[in-house]
Design a protein around this motif. Structure first.
Motif, PDB file in Angstrom:
ATOM      1  N   HIS A  24       0.812  -1.223   0.000  1.00 54.63           N
ATOM      2  CA  HIS A  24       0.000   0.000   0.000  1.00 54.63           C
ATOM      3  C   HIS A  24       0.841   1.267   0.000  1.00 54.63           C
ATOM      4  O   HIS A  24       0.352   2.337  -0.375  1.00 54.63           O
ATOM      5  CB  HIS A  24      -0.962   0.010   1.198  1.00 54.63           C
ATOM      6  N   LEU A  31       1.164   3.807  -3.221  1.00 55.55           N
ATOM      7  CA  LEU A  31       0.116   4.694  -3.727  1.00 55.55           C
ATOM      8  C   LEU A  31       0.703   5.962  -4.346  1.00 55.55           C
ATOM      9  O   LEU A  31       0.182   6.465  -5.351  1.00 55.55           O
ATOM     10  CB  LEU A  31      -0.871   5.050  -2.617  1.00 55.55           C
ATOM     11  N   ASP A  67       0.044   7.346  -8.195  1.00 56.68           N
ATOM     12  CA  ASP A  67      -0.323   8.711  -8.588  1.00 56.68           C
ATOM     13  C   ASP A  67       0.665   9.288  -9.594  1.00 56.68           C
ATOM     14  O   ASP A  67       0.272  10.022 -10.511  1.00 56.68           O
ATOM     15  CB  ASP A  67      -0.387   9.614  -7.359  1.00 56.68           C
ATOM     16  N   ASP A  95     -10.221   2.768  -2.761  1.00 55.63           N
ATOM     17  CA  ASP A  95     -10.839   4.091  -2.664  1.00 55.63           C
ATOM     18  C   ASP A  95      -9.914   5.157  -3.239  1.00 55.63           C
ATOM     19  O   ASP A  95     -10.361   6.081  -3.945  1.00 55.63           O
ATOM     20  CB  ASP A  95     -11.181   4.423  -1.215  1.00 55.63           C
ATOM     21  N   HIS A  96      -8.641   5.057  -2.937  1.00 59.52           N
ATOM     22  CA  HIS A  96      -7.666   6.023  -3.466  1.00 59.52           C
ATOM     23  C   HIS A  96      -7.617   5.953  -4.994  1.00 59.52           C
ATOM     24  O   HIS A  96      -7.628   6.982  -5.674  1.00 59.52           O
ATOM     25  CB  HIS A  96      -6.284   5.722  -2.885  1.00 59.52           C
ATOM     26  N   LYS A 112     -10.844   7.451  -6.587  1.00 60.90           N
ATOM     27  CA  LYS A 112     -10.855   8.908  -6.483  1.00 60.90           C
ATOM     28  C   LYS A 112      -9.877   9.528  -7.470  1.00 60.90           C
ATOM     29  O   LYS A 112     -10.199  10.501  -8.167  1.00 60.90           O
ATOM     30  CB  LYS A 112     -10.514   9.344  -5.060  1.00 60.90           C
ATOM     31  N   ALA A 113      -8.687   8.954  -7.557  1.00 59.61           N
ATOM     32  CA  ALA A 113      -7.675   9.478  -8.478  1.00 59.61           C
ATOM     33  C   ALA A 113      -8.126   9.351  -9.925  1.00 59.61           C
ATOM     34  O   ALA A 113      -7.927  10.264 -10.736  1.00 59.61           O
ATOM     35  CB  ALA A 113      -6.353   8.741  -8.266  1.00 59.61           C
TER      36      ALA A 113
END
Length: 242
Positions: A66, A69, A73, A105-106, A109-110
């Motif tokens: 994790h 992340l 991005d 979720d990340h 959203k991204a």
């Protein structure tokens, strides 16, 4: 034909498979399992226009990876395609559930903020939870449910949300899989292999094996092989044109 979900970098001989993809002129969405795998997998597609690479974060690895992340991005602007991402509710992965949710979720959203992303989504034993989270991001309208194994009620919910479904030869080997595929609207179905993990006749599927699905679809839809192939090709165009 396009294989919308294939782990090209995880074949024992990925360069040879990539060369054969080009020779056979098969389209391939080469999914990755972690952001750290992105750079090496992209190199497999260089000079091979039939291959597109997806940036992934597999739920099975969310617990241990994790912290990647930020790397996700960083690479997201480099591709239109995202996968394999999602949630896995299998007993052996429940200990990482909180990390899975955090990562998924990340990612959602991204992708919503970036816009125009095509997602390949894993939902084994977690279809309802995946759909709950997708519903929070209505702008994500190019979601393909990879090897969907939920209930028929969950399938109908995914259809109502506007999801697509990628179906491979291994999914059609059993009666339950065929029953689920028969419930998928014909205009929402594209193909996949999930090679090299998925197998048929004890052999890892390769991207060009997607064509084997067409015969099964023709049987399920009560049409000819040519008719089924035309539907699939139209779906490929529609999904990528959204």
């Amino acid at each position: 034909m396009i294989d919308f979900h294939c782990h090209l970098d995880l074949y024992p001989d990925p360069v040879a498979v990539a060369d054969e993809i080009e020779r056979r002129r098969v389209g391939v969405l080469s999914v990755t399992t972690t952001p750290a795998a992105w750079a090496g997998t992209v190199r497999l597609a260089q000079g091979r226009p039939s291959i597109r690479t997806a940036l992934g974060f597999h739920p099975e690895l969310a617990g241990s990876r994790h912290r990647e992340l930020d790397l996700f991005d960083r690479h997201l602007p480099e591709t239109r395609f995202v996968g394999e991402v999602g949630l896995d509710g299998s007993p052996q992965y429940l200990s990482s559930w909180e990390s899975q949710v955090l990562v998924f979720d990340h990612v959602l959203k991204a992708c919503e903020q970036a816009g125009d992303k095509v997602l390949s989504v894993h939902s084994r034993r977690a279809a309802s939870q995946v759909l709950d989270r997708l519903d929070r991001h209505p702008a994500l309208n190019k979601v393909a449910m990879h090897w969907f194994t939920g209930t028929k009620a969950e399938l109908r919910r995914a259809v109502e949300r506007g999801c697509w479904f990628s179906v491979g030869p291994a999914m059609l080997l059993g009666a339950r899989g065929r029953s689920l595929v028969s419930e998928i609207p014909s205009d929402r179905l594209v193909l996949e292999t999930d090679g090299p993990f998925a197998q048929k006749d004890r052999r890892s599927l390769r991207p060009w094996d997607v064509t084997a699905v067409v015969d099964d679809l023709a049987d399920l839809w009560g049409t000819t092989r040519q008719g089924a192939a035309q539907v699939v090709r139209a779906n490929e165009v529609a999904l990528l044109a959204l």
